[in-house]
Design a protein around this motif. Structure first.
Motif, PDB file in Angstrom:
ATOM      1  N   LYS A 192      49.571  10.571  23.221  1.00 42.63           N
ATOM      2  CA  LYS A 192      50.723  11.423  22.913  1.00 42.63           C
ATOM      3  C   LYS A 192      50.916  12.361  24.092  1.00 42.63           C
ATOM      4  CE  LYS A 192      51.548  15.401  20.047  1.00 42.63           C
ATOM      5  NZ  LYS A 192      51.046  16.153  18.893  1.00 42.63           N
ATOM      6  N   GLU A 193      52.143  12.471  24.572  1.00 39.40           N
ATOM      7  CA  GLU A 193      52.427  13.360  25.697  1.00 39.40           C
ATOM      8  C   GLU A 193      52.423  14.804  25.222  1.00 39.40           C
ATOM      9  OE1 GLU A 193      55.290  12.845  29.406  1.00 39.40           O
ATOM     10  OE2 GLU A 193      56.391  13.232  27.551  1.00 39.40           O
ATOM     11  N   ILE A 194      51.622  15.639  25.887  1.00 35.71           N
ATOM     12  CA  ILE A 194      51.522  17.054  25.542  1.00 35.71           C
ATOM     13  C   ILE A 194      52.404  17.893  26.456  1.00 35.71           C
ATOM     14  CG2 ILE A 194      49.928  19.029  25.370  1.00 35.71           C
ATOM     15  CD1 ILE A 194      49.437  16.885  23.273  1.00 35.71           C
ATOM     16  N   ASP A 195      52.370  17.594  27.760  1.00 32.85           N
ATOM     17  CA  ASP A 195      53.123  18.341  28.767  1.00 32.85           C
ATOM     18  C   ASP A 195      53.655  17.345  29.790  1.00 32.85           C
ATOM     19  OD1 ASP A 195      54.103  19.949  30.784  1.00 32.85           O
ATOM     20  OD2 ASP A 195      52.284  21.140  31.018  1.00 32.85           O
ATOM     21  N   GLY A 196      54.922  16.990  29.662  1.00 29.50           N
ATOM     22  CA  GLY A 196      55.522  15.982  30.524  1.00 29.50           C
ATOM     23  C   GLY A 196      55.591  16.374  31.981  1.00 29.50           C
ATOM     24  N   SER A 197      55.819  17.644  32.267  1.00 33.02           N
ATOM     25  CA  SER A 197      55.950  18.059  33.665  1.00 33.02           C
ATOM     26  C   SER A 197      54.623  17.989  34.411  1.00 33.02           C
ATOM     27  CB  SER A 197      56.532  19.476  33.751  1.00 33.02           C
ATOM     28  OG  SER A 197      55.675  20.393  33.102  1.00 33.02           O
ATOM     29  N   ASN A 198      53.505  18.120  33.702  1.00 35.09           N
ATOM     30  CA  ASN A 198      52.177  18.052  34.322  1.00 35.09           C
ATOM     31  C   ASN A 198      51.436  16.760  33.983  1.00 35.09           C
ATOM     32  OD1 ASN A 198      52.175  20.593  35.682  1.00 35.09           O
ATOM     33  ND2 ASN A 198      51.996  21.572  33.672  1.00 35.09           N
ATOM     34  N   HIS A 199      52.106  15.842  33.275  1.00 38.28           N
ATOM     35  CA  HIS A 199      51.535  14.547  32.914  1.00 38.28           C
ATOM     36  C   HIS A 199      50.233  14.688  32.122  1.00 38.28           C
ATOM     37  CE1 HIS A 199      54.516  12.910  35.615  1.00 38.28           C
ATOM     38  NE2 HIS A 199      54.082  13.732  36.547  1.00 38.28           N
ATOM     39  N   VAL A 200      50.267  15.540  31.095  1.00 33.50           N
ATOM     40  CA  VAL A 200      49.105  15.784  30.249  1.00 33.50           C
ATOM     41  C   VAL A 200      49.299  15.035  28.926  1.00 33.50           C
ATOM     42  CG1 VAL A 200      47.727  17.537  29.051  1.00 33.50           C
ATOM     43  CG2 VAL A 200      48.753  18.049  31.288  1.00 33.50           C
ATOM     44  N   TYR A 201      48.250  14.286  28.542  1.00 36.92           N
ATOM     45  CA  TYR A 201      48.298  13.469  27.337  1.00 36.92           C
ATOM     46  C   TYR A 201      47.073  13.732  26.478  1.00 36.92           C
ATOM     47  CZ  TYR A 201      51.965  10.778  29.620  1.00 36.92           C
ATOM     48  OH  TYR A 201      53.123  10.398  30.232  1.00 36.92           O
ATOM     49  N   GLU A 202      47.234  13.421  25.182  1.00 38.19           N
ATOM     50  CA  GLU A 202      46.136  13.520  24.218  1.00 38.19           C
ATOM     51  C   GLU A 202      45.906  12.140  23.616  1.00 38.19           C
ATOM     52  OE1 GLU A 202      45.259  16.445  20.502  1.00 38.19           O
ATOM     53  OE2 GLU A 202      47.239  15.504  20.538  1.00 38.19           O
ATOM     54  N   ARG A 203      44.646  11.777  23.433  1.00 42.21           N
ATOM     55  CA  ARG A 203      44.285  10.482  22.855  1.00 42.21           C
ATOM     56  C   ARG A 203      44.564  10.470  21.360  1.00 42.21           C
ATOM     57  NH1 ARG A 203      40.275   8.545  19.891  1.00 42.21           N
ATOM     58  NH2 ARG A 203      39.508   6.450  20.188  1.00 42.21           N
ATOM     59  N   LEU A 204      45.220   9.384  20.901  1.00 46.07           N
ATOM     60  CA  LEU A 204      45.504   9.213  19.486  1.00 46.07           C
ATOM     61  C   LEU A 204      44.654   8.131  18.850  1.00 46.07           C
ATOM     62  CD1 LEU A 204      49.410   9.252  19.661  1.00 46.07           C
ATOM     63  CD2 LEU A 204      47.905  11.135  18.998  1.00 46.07           C
TER      64      LEU A 204
ATOM     65  N   LEU B  51      54.352  -4.088  30.690  1.00 42.46           N
ATOM     66  CA  LEU B  51      53.343  -3.138  31.144  1.00 42.46           C
ATOM     67  C   LEU B  51      52.986  -3.381  32.612  1.00 42.46           C
ATOM     68  CD1 LEU B  51      51.269  -0.917  29.841  1.00 42.46           C
ATOM     69  CD2 LEU B  51      49.664  -2.699  30.420  1.00 42.46           C
ATOM     70  N   HIS B  52      52.820  -4.633  33.000  1.00 42.46           N
ATOM     71  CA  HIS B  52      52.456  -4.946  34.381  1.00 42.46           C
ATOM     72  C   HIS B  52      53.560  -4.568  35.363  1.00 42.46           C
ATOM     73  CE1 HIS B  52      48.560  -6.502  33.585  1.00 42.46           C
ATOM     74  NE2 HIS B  52      48.977  -7.532  32.873  1.00 42.46           N
ATOM     75  N   LYS B  53      54.809  -4.577  34.911  1.00 38.49           N
ATOM     76  CA  LYS B  53      55.928  -4.185  35.779  1.00 38.49           C
ATOM     77  C   LYS B  53      55.985  -2.672  36.009  1.00 38.49           C
ATOM     78  CE  LYS B  53      59.043  -7.964  34.526  1.00 38.49           C
ATOM     79  NZ  LYS B  53      60.274  -8.300  33.810  1.00 38.49           N
ATOM     80  N   SER B  54      55.401  -1.906  35.113  1.00 43.23           N
ATOM     81  CA  SER B  54      55.462  -0.449  35.245  1.00 43.23           C
ATOM     82  C   SER B  54      54.569   0.016  36.402  1.00 43.23           C
ATOM     83  CB  SER B  54      55.047   0.234  33.932  1.00 43.23           C
ATOM     84  OG  SER B  54      53.695  -0.011  33.649  1.00 43.23           O
ATOM     85  N   LYS B  55      54.919   1.152  36.960  1.00 46.99           N
ATOM     86  CA  LYS B  55      54.174   1.708  38.071  1.00 46.99           C
ATOM     87  C   LYS B  55      52.961   2.485  37.573  1.00 46.99           C
ATOM     88  CE  LYS B  55      58.162   2.115  41.067  1.00 46.99           C
ATOM     89  NZ  LYS B  55      58.960   2.971  41.910  1.00 46.99           N
ATOM     90  N   ASP B  56      51.914   2.511  38.402  1.00 47.52           N
ATOM     91  CA  ASP B  56      50.748   3.333  38.078  1.00 47.52           C
ATOM     92  C   ASP B  56      51.160   4.797  38.027  1.00 47.52           C
ATOM     93  OD1 ASP B  56      49.044   1.214  37.924  1.00 47.52           O
ATOM     94  OD2 ASP B  56      47.918   1.672  39.734  1.00 47.52           O
ATOM     95  N   GLN B  57      50.547   5.519  37.102  1.00 46.76           N
ATOM     96  CA  GLN B  57      50.786   6.948  36.970  1.00 46.76           C
ATOM     97  C   GLN B  57      49.445   7.669  36.981  1.00 46.76           C
ATOM     98  OE1 GLN B  57      53.424   8.138  33.797  1.00 46.76           O
ATOM     99  NE2 GLN B  57      54.334   6.105  33.718  1.00 46.76           N
ATOM    100  N   VAL B  58      49.465   8.882  37.486  1.00 44.90           N
ATOM    101  CA  VAL B  58      48.274   9.732  37.428  1.00 44.90           C
ATOM    102  C   VAL B  58      48.505  10.704  36.281  1.00 44.90           C
ATOM    103  CG1 VAL B  58      46.881  11.441  38.635  1.00 44.90           C
ATOM    104  CG2 VAL B  58      47.855   9.525  39.898  1.00 44.90           C
ATOM    105  N   ILE B  59      47.571  10.710  35.336  1.00 41.67           N
ATOM    106  CA  ILE B  59      47.694  11.560  34.160  1.00 41.67           C
ATOM    107  C   ILE B  59      46.416  12.355  33.940  1.00 41.67           C
ATOM    108  CG2 ILE B  59      49.272   9.916  33.068  1.00 41.67           C
ATOM    109  CD1 ILE B  59      46.904   9.241  31.129  1.00 41.67           C
ATOM    110  N   GLN B  60      46.556  13.385  33.104  1.00 40.68           N
ATOM    111  CA  GLN B  60      45.395  14.136  32.629  1.00 40.68           C
ATOM    112  C   GLN B  60      45.247  13.822  31.142  1.00 40.68           C
ATOM    113  OE1 GLN B  60      45.142  18.384  33.520  1.00 40.68           O
ATOM    114  NE2 GLN B  60      46.902  18.087  34.878  1.00 40.68           N
ATOM    115  N   LEU B  61      44.048  13.470  30.746  1.00 41.06           N
ATOM    116  CA  LEU B  61      43.772  13.164  29.351  1.00 41.06           C
ATOM    117  C   LEU B  61      42.879  14.274  28.813  1.00 41.06           C
ATOM    118  CD1 LEU B  61      44.052  11.130  27.043  1.00 41.06           C
ATOM    119  CD2 LEU B  61      42.061   9.944  27.953  1.00 41.06           C
ATOM    120  N   ILE B  62      43.388  14.965  27.774  1.00 41.44           N
ATOM    121  CA  ILE B  62      42.601  16.058  27.182  1.00 41.44           C
ATOM    122  C   ILE B  62      42.114  15.692  25.804  1.00 41.44           C
ATOM    123  CG2 ILE B  62      43.740  17.851  28.506  1.00 41.44           C
ATOM    124  CD1 ILE B  62      45.341  18.536  25.975  1.00 41.44           C
TER     125      ILE B  62
END
Length: 145
Positions: free
Chosen positions: A108-120, A134-145
């Motif tokens: 679940k996206e918590i903060d879109g501007s900082n790419h912060v997500y929470e595990r569901l 999924l394979h067509k999408s680009k790699d993203q750098v995220i923070q998982l809290i």
């Protein structure tokens, strides 16, 4: 105080639908996603592509499911799937094939501007079309809290 982990990976929006309640649905989901033993009862939910909500693409075991602001009417709840690893299920009698199955974390996206997500929760995706998306999408750098 909390810890977070920084990850790079492919994210894709998927829809989480209702529980897989029948033994046939559980068997099909387990078999098609290379899950060792078919569970007799579990809390697996159907996972679908937003573009093809009528096709069950895999299963998800979600401990927390957001309901506010993410509802998609009859199509389920929109969440993000993060590709973690790939396994293969062997199919065919005369011609053997190895079909990919993706292990995913649902986020679940918590903060879109900082790419912060929470595990569901966790799950697997076996639908070839959704795997291609999924394979067509680009790699993203995220923070998982």
């Amino acid at each position: 105080m909390f810890a977070c982990i920084h990850l790079r990976g492919k994210l894709l929006t998927v829809h989480v639908r209702g529980y897989l309640q029948t033994k046939t649905n559980l068997y099909t989901a387990a078999f098609s996603t290379a899950y060792g033993i078919t569970p007799t009862a579990c809390q697996w939910r159907a996972i679908c592509s937003p573009h093809r909500p009528e096709i069950i693409a895999g299963w998800g075991s979600l401990e927390q499911l957001p309901t506010e602001g993410t509802s998609c009417a009859d199509y389920g709840v929109a969440v993000h799937a993060l590709h973690v690893s790939t396994r293969y299920v062997r199919t065919g009698v005369l011609v053997k094939r190895a079909e990919p199955v993706l292990d995913v974390l649902f986020l679940k996206e918590i903060d879109g501007s900082n790419h912060v997500y929470e595990r569901l929760g966790v799950g697997r995706i076996a639908d070839g079309n959704l795997i291609k998306e999924l394979h067509k999408s680009k790699d993203q750098v995220i923070q998982l809290i």
